[in-house]
Each structure stands twice: as structure tokens, then as C-alpha cells.
Write a protein that holds these residues in place. Structure first.
Motif, PDB file in Angstrom:
ATOM      1  N   GLY A  79       0.724  -1.105  -0.083  1.00  0.00           N
ATOM      2  CA  GLY A  79      -0.052   0.054  -0.016  1.00  0.00           C
ATOM      3  C   GLY A  79       0.980   1.212  -0.036  1.00  0.00           C
ATOM      4  O   GLY A  79       0.466   2.257  -0.476  1.00  0.00           O
ATOM      5  N   LEU A  80       2.079   1.126   0.758  1.00  0.00           N
ATOM      6  CA  LEU A  80       2.916   2.177   0.743  1.00  0.00           C
ATOM      7  C   LEU A  80       3.756   2.322  -0.746  1.00  0.00           C
ATOM      8  O   LEU A  80       4.362   3.426  -0.693  1.00  0.00           O
ATOM      9  N   GLY A  81       3.729   1.416  -1.444  1.00  0.00           N
ATOM     10  CA  GLY A  81       4.538   1.370  -2.489  1.00  0.00           C
ATOM     11  C   GLY A  81       6.105   0.946  -2.310  1.00  0.00           C
ATOM     12  O   GLY A  81       6.995   1.535  -3.231  1.00  0.00           O
ATOM     13  N   MET A  82       6.201   0.101  -1.367  1.00  0.00           N
ATOM     14  CA  MET A  82       7.702   0.156  -1.051  1.00  0.00           C
ATOM     15  C   MET A  82       7.939  -1.476  -0.754  1.00  0.00           C
ATOM     16  O   MET A  82       6.824  -2.076  -0.535  1.00  0.00           O
ATOM     17  N   THR A  83       8.974  -1.887  -0.389  1.00  0.00           N
ATOM     18  CA  THR A  83       9.234  -3.591  -0.414  1.00  0.00           C
ATOM     19  C   THR A  83       9.461  -3.564   1.312  1.00  0.00           C
ATOM     20  O   THR A  83       9.771  -2.386   1.879  1.00  0.00           O
ATOM     21  N   LEU A  84       8.900  -4.726   1.582  1.00  0.00           N
ATOM     22  CA  LEU A  84       9.244  -5.125   2.925  1.00  0.00           C
ATOM     23  C   LEU A  84      10.730  -4.916   3.186  1.00  0.00           C
ATOM     24  O   LEU A  84      10.727  -4.276   4.370  1.00  0.00           O
ATOM     25  N   SER A  85      11.602  -5.308   2.556  1.00  0.00           N
ATOM     26  CA  SER A  85      13.018  -5.323   3.078  1.00  0.00           C
ATOM     27  C   SER A  85      13.223  -3.845   3.162  1.00  0.00           C
ATOM     28  O   SER A  85      14.169  -3.461   3.927  1.00  0.00           O
ATOM     29  N   ALA A  86      12.856  -2.902   2.297  1.00  0.00           N
ATOM     30  CA  ALA A  86      13.200  -1.293   2.619  1.00  0.00           C
ATOM     31  C   ALA A  86      12.775  -1.089   3.768  1.00  0.00           C
ATOM     32  O   ALA A  86      13.363  -0.023   4.503  1.00  0.00           O
ATOM     33  N   LEU A  87      11.392  -1.409   4.252  1.00  0.00           N
ATOM     34  CA  LEU A  87      10.811  -0.954   5.441  1.00  0.00           C
ATOM     35  C   LEU A  87      11.673  -1.401   6.612  1.00  0.00           C
ATOM     36  O   LEU A  87      11.878  -0.776   7.793  1.00  0.00           O
ATOM     37  N   LEU A  88      11.953  -2.748   6.649  1.00  0.00           N
ATOM     38  CA  LEU A  88      12.788  -3.324   7.709  1.00  0.00           C
ATOM     39  C   LEU A  88      14.274  -2.986   7.689  1.00  0.00           C
ATOM     40  O   LEU A  88      15.048  -3.384   8.578  1.00  0.00           O
ATOM     41  N   SER A  89      14.646  -2.523   6.484  1.00  0.00           N
ATOM     42  CA  SER A  89      16.264  -2.289   6.388  1.00  0.00           C
ATOM     43  C   SER A  89      16.957  -1.339   7.406  1.00  0.00           C
ATOM     44  O   SER A  89      16.291  -0.490   8.056  1.00  0.00           O
ATOM     45  N   GLU A  90      18.136  -1.851   7.807  1.00  0.00           N
ATOM     46  CA  GLU A  90      18.799  -0.697   8.932  1.00  0.00           C
ATOM     47  C   GLU A  90      18.968   0.426   8.076  1.00  0.00           C
ATOM     48  O   GLU A  90      19.636   1.453   8.980  1.00  0.00           O
ATOM     49  N   GLU A  91      19.162   0.451   6.742  1.00  0.00           N
ATOM     50  CA  GLU A  91      19.550   1.974   6.175  1.00  0.00           C
ATOM     51  C   GLU A  91      18.052   2.758   5.845  1.00  0.00           C
ATOM     52  O   GLU A  91      18.335   3.724   5.599  1.00  0.00           O
ATOM     53  N   TRP A  92      17.164   2.272   6.361  1.00  0.00           N
ATOM     54  CA  TRP A  92      15.861   3.115   6.263  1.00  0.00           C
ATOM     55  C   TRP A  92      16.003   4.318   6.999  1.00  0.00           C
ATOM     56  O   TRP A  92      16.582   4.542   8.052  1.00  0.00           O
ATOM     57  N   VAL A  93      15.598   5.391   6.200  1.00  0.00           N
ATOM     58  CA  VAL A  93      15.642   6.820   6.790  1.00  0.00           C
ATOM     59  C   VAL A  93      14.314   7.469   6.972  1.00  0.00           C
ATOM     60  O   VAL A  93      13.442   7.350   5.826  1.00  0.00           O
ATOM     61  N   MET A  94      14.122   8.084   7.896  1.00  0.00           N
ATOM     62  CA  MET A  94      12.683   8.738   8.014  1.00  0.00           C
ATOM     63  C   MET A  94      12.443   9.884   7.064  1.00  0.00           C
ATOM     64  O   MET A  94      13.176  10.759   6.727  1.00  0.00           O
ATOM     65  N   PRO A  95      11.416   9.680   6.195  1.00  0.00           N
ATOM     66  CA  PRO A  95      11.267  10.513   5.247  1.00  0.00           C
ATOM     67  C   PRO A  95      10.631  11.898   5.590  1.00  0.00           C
ATOM     68  O   PRO A  95       9.978  11.849   6.644  1.00  0.00           O
ATOM     69  N   ALA A  96      10.687  12.847   4.748  1.00  0.00           N
ATOM     70  CA  ALA A  96      10.107  14.225   5.243  1.00  0.00           C
ATOM     71  C   ALA A  96       8.678  14.012   5.226  1.00  0.00           C
ATOM     72  O   ALA A  96       8.075  13.508   4.264  1.00  0.00           O
ATOM     73  N   PRO A  97       7.851  14.625   6.137  1.00  0.00           N
ATOM     74  CA  PRO A  97       6.432  14.621   5.965  1.00  0.00           C
ATOM     75  C   PRO A  97       6.045  15.417   4.873  1.00  0.00           C
ATOM     76  O   PRO A  97       6.734  16.175   4.517  1.00  0.00           O
ATOM     77  N   ALA A  98       4.678  14.895   4.379  1.00  0.00           N
ATOM     78  CA  ALA A  98       4.239  15.838   3.086  1.00  0.00           C
ATOM     79  C   ALA A  98       3.998  17.251   3.514  1.00  0.00           C
ATOM     80  O   ALA A  98       3.436  17.407   4.611  1.00  0.00           O
ATOM     81  N   HIS A  99       3.843  17.938   2.777  1.00  0.00           N
ATOM     82  CA  HIS A  99       3.563  19.427   3.308  1.00  0.00           C
ATOM     83  C   HIS A  99       1.998  19.753   3.006  1.00  0.00           C
ATOM     84  O   HIS A  99       1.411  19.384   1.763  1.00  0.00           O
ATOM     85  N   ARG A 100       1.352  19.838   4.057  1.00  0.00           N
ATOM     86  CA  ARG A 100      -0.067  20.012   4.290  1.00  0.00           C
ATOM     87  C   ARG A 100      -0.663  21.196   3.956  1.00  0.00           C
ATOM     88  O   ARG A 100      -1.946  21.293   3.737  1.00  0.00           O
ATOM     89  N   GLU A 101       0.148  22.316   4.084  1.00  0.00           N
ATOM     90  CA  GLU A 101      -0.426  23.664   3.883  1.00  0.00           C
ATOM     91  C   GLU A 101      -0.345  24.047   2.529  1.00  0.00           C
ATOM     92  O   GLU A 101       0.101  25.315   2.402  1.00  0.00           O
ATOM     93  N   ARG A 102      -0.805  23.330   1.565  1.00  0.00           N
ATOM     94  CA  ARG A 102      -0.643  23.953   0.148  1.00  0.00           C
ATOM     95  C   ARG A 102      -1.921  25.121   0.107  1.00  0.00           C
ATOM     96  O   ARG A 102      -2.990  24.834   0.654  1.00  0.00           O
ATOM     97  N   ALA A 103      -1.590  26.106  -0.732  1.00  0.00           N
ATOM     98  CA  ALA A 103      -2.515  26.934  -1.078  1.00  0.00           C
ATOM     99  C   ALA A 103      -3.678  26.513  -2.158  1.00  0.00           C
ATOM    100  O   ALA A 103      -3.141  25.881  -2.880  1.00  0.00           O
ATOM    101  N   LEU A 104      -4.739  27.405  -2.306  1.00  0.00           N
ATOM    102  CA  LEU A 104      -5.460  27.162  -3.590  1.00  0.00           C
ATOM    103  C   LEU A 104      -4.798  28.189  -4.482  1.00  0.00           C
ATOM    104  O   LEU A 104      -4.421  29.325  -4.136  1.00  0.00           O
ATOM    105  N   THR A 105      -5.030  27.701  -5.788  1.00  0.00           N
ATOM    106  CA  THR A 105      -4.857  28.528  -6.764  1.00  0.00           C
ATOM    107  C   THR A 105      -5.733  29.821  -6.787  1.00  0.00           C
ATOM    108  O   THR A 105      -6.918  29.692  -6.216  1.00  0.00           O
ATOM    109  N   PRO A 106      -5.758  30.848  -7.405  1.00  0.00           N
ATOM    110  CA  PRO A 106      -6.485  31.955  -7.371  1.00  0.00           C
ATOM    111  C   PRO A 106      -7.928  31.340  -7.965  1.00  0.00           C
ATOM    112  O   PRO A 106      -8.884  31.854  -7.267  1.00  0.00           O
ATOM    113  N   ARG A 107      -7.900  30.759  -9.006  1.00  0.00           N
ATOM    114  CA  ARG A 107      -9.064  30.415  -9.909  1.00  0.00           C
ATOM    115  C   ARG A 107      -9.898  29.289  -8.850  1.00  0.00           C
ATOM    116  O   ARG A 107     -11.024  29.349  -8.706  1.00  0.00           O
TER     117      ARG A 107
END
Length: 179
Positions: A79-107
Motif C-alpha cells: 500500500g505504501l509502494g515499498m518493499t518489506l525489505s526497504a521498511l525493515l532495512s537498517e538503512e531506512w531513513v525517516m522521510p520528510a512529511p508531506a507539506h500539508r499547507e498547500r494554498a489554493l490557486t486563485p481560480r
């Protein structure tokens, strides 16, 4: 007296394998799932839908309240679009959170403001001088940006207006006439 044999890989340098505390392990995996989900800007419900699991199962996994069944964990990774080995890897790095405060276009803001006055899409289209299809497309985009697209259809418009007003996204000094 004999010492029981250690099963599994030994750390570099030999010696017995390191035993990880089960609760700590579950909490770590849950933290990783939560971080990956948030980095994509998804709710627990959305990840559950993508994984074929309930929101409650996702919640339990994220908070380390369940012994993660391997197939369930594999479903979450898919569901996350990643492999099980990537999630469990010692090299896994916390991703940056999604930017939630996007603005609306003027239209989008103009069309949402016009829709807030009420009426059908055709009536809103007439007020802003465009087609019903453009109004529908711009409102759908605004709902996604404002995070209300998962609300029931009859609640989306009011929820979007409320979020936009709370964020100060309606700029009444700007008039936009382009589609």
C-alpha cells in the motif's frame, strides 16, 4: 551442561546474535509505517484502503499494539509502494512529511468562494463565467488540497469552505477571470 546454540546471523565480529526487545521492535516498525504514511500525506483510513486493511489495523500497527502478521505487514508495504525489505532495512531513513499547507490557486479560491454561496454546479459556473466541467474539476482539486476529498459528497463543499476560511486562503482583494 551445554549452552543452547544461537540461531540466525551473528553480528560482525562473532558472538551471539543480538536479541531485540519485541515491544521495541513493534514500536519501531509502527513508527516507520506512520512516518511513511505521513510522508505521503495519507490518513490511516487511506493507507488501510490501499492495503486492503481496516483503519483500526493500521492504527494498531502504528502504535505497536499488535504482533504484525507477516502478510499484513507485506500488504501495508504494498500500500505504501515499498518493499518489506526497504521498511525493515537498517538503512531506512525517516522521510520528510508531506507539506500539508498547500494554498489554493486563485481560480480554485474564486470558484470555491462562488460555490459557498450555494447552488448547483451549473449555477456556480454561470456566476464565475465558465463551464460546469471546469467548476467540477476546480472544486475537486480544491477538495484534495484542503484535505476534504474523503468526506461524504454532501459535506465536502461546506468542509472545504470552512478549511479555506480557517487557513485564510480566500483573498477577497483578488479577482480572477481566467479558467
Amino acid at each position: 551442561m551445554t549452552i543452547p546454540a544461537q540461531v540466525g546471523p551473528s553480528p560482525v565480529g562473532g558472538g551471539p546474535a543480538v536479541h531485540m526487545d519485541r515491544e521495541e521492535f513493534l514500536a519501531d516498525i509502527g513508527d516507520r509505517i506512520r512516518a511513511e504514511r505521513r510522508a505521503r500525506g495519507w490518513t490511516q483510513t487511506q493507507l488501510g484502503q490501499r492495503s486492503g486493511l481496516s483503519r483500526k489495523v493500521i492504527e494498531y500497527m502504528e502504535y505497536g499494539k499488535t504482533t504484525l502478521p507477516l502478510l499484513g505487514l507485506a500488504d501495508v508495504c504494498a500500500g505504501l509502494g515499498m518493499t518489506l525489505s526497504a521498511l525493515l532495512s537498517e538503512e531506512w531513513v525517516m522521510p520528510a512529511p508531506a507539506h500539508r499547507e498547500r494554498a489554493l490557486t486563485p481560480r480554485q479560491a474564486q470558484i470555491l468562494r462562488a460555490a459557498a454561496a450555494g447552488g448547483t454546479l451549473l449555477q456556480v459556473a454561470a456566476r464565475v463565467g465558465t463551464s460546469r466541467e471546469v467548476v467540477a474539476a476546480r472544486l475537486s482539486e480544491a477538495y484534495r488540497v484542503l484535505g476534504v476529498s474523503d468526506r461524504p459528497r454532501n459535506e465536502r463543499r461546506a468542509a472545504a469552505v470552512q478549511v479555506a476560511e480557517a487557513r485564510g486562503l480566500f483573498d477577497d482583494t483578488r479577482e480572477v477571470n481566467a479558467a
